[in-house]
Write a protein that holds these residues in place. Structure first.
Motif, PDB file in Angstrom:
ATOM      1  N   ALA A   1      43.093  48.574  52.408  1.00 25.15           N
ATOM      2  CA  ALA A   1      41.998  47.937  53.137  1.00 25.15           C
ATOM      3  C   ALA A   1      40.936  48.980  53.463  1.00 25.15           C
ATOM      4  O   ALA A   1      41.240  50.148  53.672  1.00 25.15           O
ATOM      5  CB  ALA A   1      42.526  47.322  54.423  1.00 25.15           C
ATOM      6  N   SER A   2      39.719  48.524  53.529  1.00 21.54           N
ATOM      7  CA  SER A   2      38.623  49.445  53.839  1.00 21.54           C
ATOM      8  C   SER A   2      38.732  49.898  55.297  1.00 21.54           C
ATOM      9  O   SER A   2      39.190  49.144  56.157  1.00 21.54           O
ATOM     10  CB  SER A   2      37.277  48.769  53.608  1.00 21.54           C
ATOM     11  OG  SER A   2      37.036  47.821  54.622  1.00 21.54           O
ATOM     12  N   PRO A   3      38.300  51.104  55.593  1.00 20.95           N
ATOM     13  CA  PRO A   3      38.337  51.584  56.984  1.00 20.95           C
ATOM     14  C   PRO A   3      37.537  50.692  57.925  1.00 20.95           C
ATOM     15  O   PRO A   3      37.916  50.493  59.074  1.00 20.95           O
ATOM     16  CB  PRO A   3      37.731  52.987  56.898  1.00 20.95           C
ATOM     17  CG  PRO A   3      37.926  53.405  55.478  1.00 20.95           C
ATOM     18  CD  PRO A   3      37.861  52.147  54.664  1.00 20.95           C
ATOM     19  N   GLU A   4      36.423  50.135  57.439  1.00 23.38           N
ATOM     20  CA  GLU A   4      35.611  49.255  58.287  1.00 23.38           C
ATOM     21  C   GLU A   4      36.386  48.000  58.673  1.00 23.38           C
ATOM     22  O   GLU A   4      36.316  47.544  59.816  1.00 23.38           O
ATOM     23  CB  GLU A   4      34.307  48.855  57.569  1.00 23.38           C
ATOM     24  CG  GLU A   4      33.362  50.000  57.291  1.00 23.38           C
ATOM     25  CD  GLU A   4      33.727  50.778  56.014  1.00 23.38           C
ATOM     26  OE1 GLU A   4      34.392  50.210  55.107  1.00 23.38           O
ATOM     27  OE2 GLU A   4      33.366  51.958  55.945  1.00 23.38           O
ATOM     28  N   LEU A   5      37.112  47.429  57.720  1.00 22.83           N
ATOM     29  CA  LEU A   5      37.901  46.231  58.000  1.00 22.83           C
ATOM     30  C   LEU A   5      39.018  46.548  58.997  1.00 22.83           C
ATOM     31  O   LEU A   5      39.239  45.794  59.945  1.00 22.83           O
ATOM     32  CB  LEU A   5      38.475  45.648  56.714  1.00 22.83           C
ATOM     33  CG  LEU A   5      39.337  44.393  56.881  1.00 22.83           C
ATOM     34  CD1 LEU A   5      38.528  43.266  57.516  1.00 22.83           C
ATOM     35  CD2 LEU A   5      39.902  43.961  55.544  1.00 22.83           C
ATOM     36  N   ILE A   6      39.684  47.667  58.799  1.00 21.82           N
ATOM     37  CA  ILE A   6      40.756  48.056  59.715  1.00 21.82           C
ATOM     38  C   ILE A   6      40.198  48.249  61.123  1.00 21.82           C
ATOM     39  O   ILE A   6      40.764  47.765  62.102  1.00 21.82           O
ATOM     40  CB  ILE A   6      41.465  49.332  59.219  1.00 21.82           C
ATOM     41  CG1 ILE A   6      42.234  49.014  57.931  1.00 21.82           C
ATOM     42  CG2 ILE A   6      42.410  49.886  60.293  1.00 21.82           C
ATOM     43  CD1 ILE A   6      42.804  50.222  57.238  1.00 21.82           C
ATOM     44  N   ARG A   7      39.054  48.942  61.240  1.00 20.90           N
ATOM     45  CA  ARG A   7      38.431  49.144  62.557  1.00 20.90           C
ATOM     46  C   ARG A   7      38.041  47.806  63.186  1.00 20.90           C
ATOM     47  O   ARG A   7      38.222  47.594  64.372  1.00 20.90           O
ATOM     48  CB  ARG A   7      37.212  50.048  62.440  1.00 20.90           C
ATOM     49  CG  ARG A   7      37.539  51.527  62.508  1.00 20.90           C
ATOM     50  CD  ARG A   7      36.292  52.379  62.723  1.00 20.90           C
ATOM     51  NE  ARG A   7      35.330  52.302  61.637  1.00 20.90           N
ATOM     52  CZ  ARG A   7      35.396  52.996  60.498  1.00 20.90           C
ATOM     53  NH1 ARG A   7      36.403  53.826  60.311  1.00 20.90           N
ATOM     54  NH2 ARG A   7      34.482  52.861  59.570  1.00 20.90           N
TER      55      ARG A   7
END
Length: 164
Positions: free
Chosen positions: A68-74
């Motif tokens: 998963a992209s870091p933006e989605l995780i955040r």
């Protein structure tokens, strides 16, 4: 005869109510407020781990998981944090209606273990939990937080079960 001094009052017991979004945890909180009249109360909730280390890829041709992209995780983590904060804020308002100024705490982790660890770390005298009233099969597959805590917490545990 010398007058005997009155014994010192017992220290205020520090109680912790573990809450989640379920009706049974809110019932346990209300029950504790009505029946125990706590002076020192901690409202505790557990924010689950984000299940986003791997997500299925959006492409129909994808065979395995993709990172998963870091933006989605955040984004998902922040949303979970906001939900947890709203939950303790609502419980704190319920306490205020009963004249109790409760502390709040939010931790991230597995609820069973995190509740027991927090009770020990916060030096709690009594841990209060609601019972989901799951049957034996559901408890086997889903686990029981109240059962785990009653066996692993280092303080007394009160499990409040709603009358049906």
């Amino acid at each position: 005869m010398a007058a005997q001094a009155a014994p010192p009052p017992p220290p205020e017991q520090k109680m912790m109510v573990a809450i989640d979004e379920s009706e049974c945890s809110h019932y346990a909180l209300e029950w504790a407020l009505r029946n125990l009249a706590p002076r020192r109360l901690i409202l505790f909730t557990v924010q689950p781990f984000s299940p986003l280390s791997y997500l299925p890829a959006g492409s129909p041709r994808a065979v395995g998981p993709s990172v998963a992209s870091p933006e989605l995780i955040r984004s998902v983590t922040e949303h979970q944090r906001q939900l947890a904060q709203a939950l303790v804020d609502k419980a704190k308002a319920i306490c205020a209606e009963h004249g109790v100024d409760a502390e709040t705490a939010i931790e991230v982790g597995d609820p069973k273990e995190t509740i027991c660890e927090a009770a020990e770390k916060l030096n709690v005298d009594l841990l209060i939990l609601g019972s989901h009233s799951r049957g034996p099969i559901q408890r086997f597959f889903l686990g029981s937080v109240s059962n785990y805590c009653s066996h692993h917490a280092k303080c007394p545990v009160l499990v409040v079960k709603k009358k049906e």
